[in-house]
Design an enzyme around this catalytic site. Structure first.
Site: not given
Length: 487
Positions: A34, A437
């Site tokens: 699981c 940037d």
């Protein structure tokens, strides 16, 4: 993590979905495995064992749980956080390289021997490349069984199985159901019109869709990408043909609608969509780290779960990064759209406005630089990139990040901004950073971070998540890339 027994037990007992994909719980008494968040009553600790991959659990003789579907859980974030051999191998396996080129092809791409790749992958994952690819084929088969009406013979070949017998045996072994039984159990599963597949792409909560979809739509190339009916749509170049995908954010998953020219491309298309939207990230780990900075903490608290928008094609993004040098977003889209019309491969899209695949490097190799409406220096930069890509510059999911950076930096016209943009969006390096940037500069001024040198020094505390910090910093500006598009 699977070797830390007590920590794994606590995660299972808490049904903590954050650990889905990190490890798998196998129950000795039921022979079922699981995901940690399985909704059933947790087994006794003495009956638990833990595995690093679904393939390892399957090889140990465990079947997938029918309730929590562990084979469909989010992937481990490790494979997109790391740049070592195993992480690169896992990204390539997810992209379908073993199915199309075999383990020898995988090893060749990585630059190692087959034995070395198999040894290192098995040591960390508990299963070799073939077993991992087999587990992926089983999941592909289940998806096709549940979401299409294809005859099982056609479906088996589409899922990558060499024979219907191998297909039947694998499905029974992994899911404890025959293909026919799986299809009958999935009668309530949504199905698309003929030729399309409807999937749910899970992710770890939280997820902030604003910058993710906002960025993709604001920078989208007409004909290749569009926003339609609340979904981001684009064309895909895939190993066996082309595809069109529509991606829509939902609670706990991304609704994905795929139309493929060849169903064998389902694993590659799914993997690329997951990478595009950064769905295997661990947002809690990222946010916890960034929130330790008092200037970033309010940004993180306001928008938890920001992801980094990536790409479905590294070469495509590199070309677009060059087109975007020192121009506006609108101008970059215009330049890209012209390339698409002149050199892209036409495709049909009866459901929308998509018309082309983005041009391949081979198609761009024949372009006439005089037809490019841009400065001569940028033409040289673009042509230099195209030559490098056609000569073998690797910007794919399995590329070596530092080698790619070095190769890009050696090309004419490639400065730090272009190289780090490609590292962030195409290579998927979570620590890529763009201190030069303009958006970062404005954010630094607004937040009082200081000049570029001060920002670089402060960013050391954000590692290895500086690409995510970049998303938060960009979000301080008023730009369409930061907003979820209107439906």
């Amino acid at each position: 993590m699977h070797e830390d027994f007590e920590r794994c037990v606590r995660a299972v007992q808490a049904k903590d979905a954050r650990f889905d994909g990190w490890f798998y719980t196998a129950v000795l008494t039921t022979k079922i495995y699981c995901r940690p968040s399985c909704p059933v009553v947790p087994p006794k600790p003495r009956n638990m064992t833990f595995h690093p991959s679904a393939a390892a659990a399957q090889q140990a003789g465990f079947r997938a749980c029918k309730r929590c579907r562990p084979d469909a859980s989010p992937g481990s974030p490790l494979w997109n956080e790391r740049a070592d051999l195993v992480a690169r191998a896992m990204r390539l396996i997810a992209d379908g390289v073993v199915d199309t080129e075999g383990v020898s092809g995988l090893a060749a791409r990585l630059g190692y021997s087959v034995r070395q790749v198999e040894r290192q992958v098995f040591a960390e994952l508990g299963a070799g490349p073939l077993a991992l690819a087999r587990a992926q084929r089983a999941q592909t088969a289940r998806t096709l069984i549940e979401t299409t009406t294809l005859p099982m013979t056609e479906l088996a070949l589409a899922a990558g199985f060499g024979s219907i017998r191998t297909f039947n045996d694998t499905v029974r072994e992994v899911f404890a159901l025959s293909p026919t039984e799986l299809r009958s159990r999935a009668k309530g599963t949504p199905q698309a019109a003929a030729g399309a597949l409807v999937l749910r792409l899970p992710y770890r909560k939280p997820l902030c869709p604003d910058n993710l979809f906002g960025h993709l739509v604001a920078t989208g190339v007409p004909g290749v990408e569009e926003w339609r009916d609340g979904a981001y749509r684009r064309t895909l170049r895939l190993p066996h043909g082309h595809g069109v995908v529509a991606l829509r954010p939902e609670d706990g998953h991304i609704a994905c609608r795929l139309t493929l020219a060849d169903l064998r491309d389902l694993p590659a298309a799914t993997s690329r969509c997951r990478r595009l939207l950064d769905l295997d990230a661990d947002p809690v780990a990222v946010d916890d780290q960034l929130a330790t900075d008092p200037l970033l903490a309010p940004l993180v608290a306001a928008a938890p779960g920001r992801r980094v928008p990536h790409t479905v094609d590294g070469a495509e993004f590199a070309v677009r990064a060059v087109l975007g040098q020192q121009v506006s977003t609108a101008a970059a889209r215009t330049h890209a759209a012209r390339l698409v019309v002149a050199h892209g491969e036409p495709v049909d899209d009866p459901e929308g406005g998509l018309s082309h695949l983005f041009p391949s490097p081979e198609a761009l190799a024949s372009l006439d630089p005089e037809t490019l409406a841009m400065p001569r220096s940028r033409r040289r930069t673009l042509l230099g990139l195209v030559v490098a890509l056609t000569a073998g510059l690797d910007l794919s999911a399995g590329s070596d990040w530092e080698a790619a950076r070095a190769a890009l930096s050696a090309l004419p016209g490639f400065g730090p901004w272009t190289v780090e943009s490609i590292a962030m969006r195409a290579l998927g390096d979570p620590d890529a950073f763009l201190p030069t940037d303009l958006g970062i500069k404005y954010a630094a001024e607004a937040l009082g971070l200081g000049g570029q040198a001060a920002v670089v020094a402060r960013s050391a505390a954000w590692r290895p998540w500086r690409a995510y910090a970049t998303q938060h910093l960009w979000a301080t500006g008023d730009h369409p890339i930061n907003r979820m598009p209107a439906a």
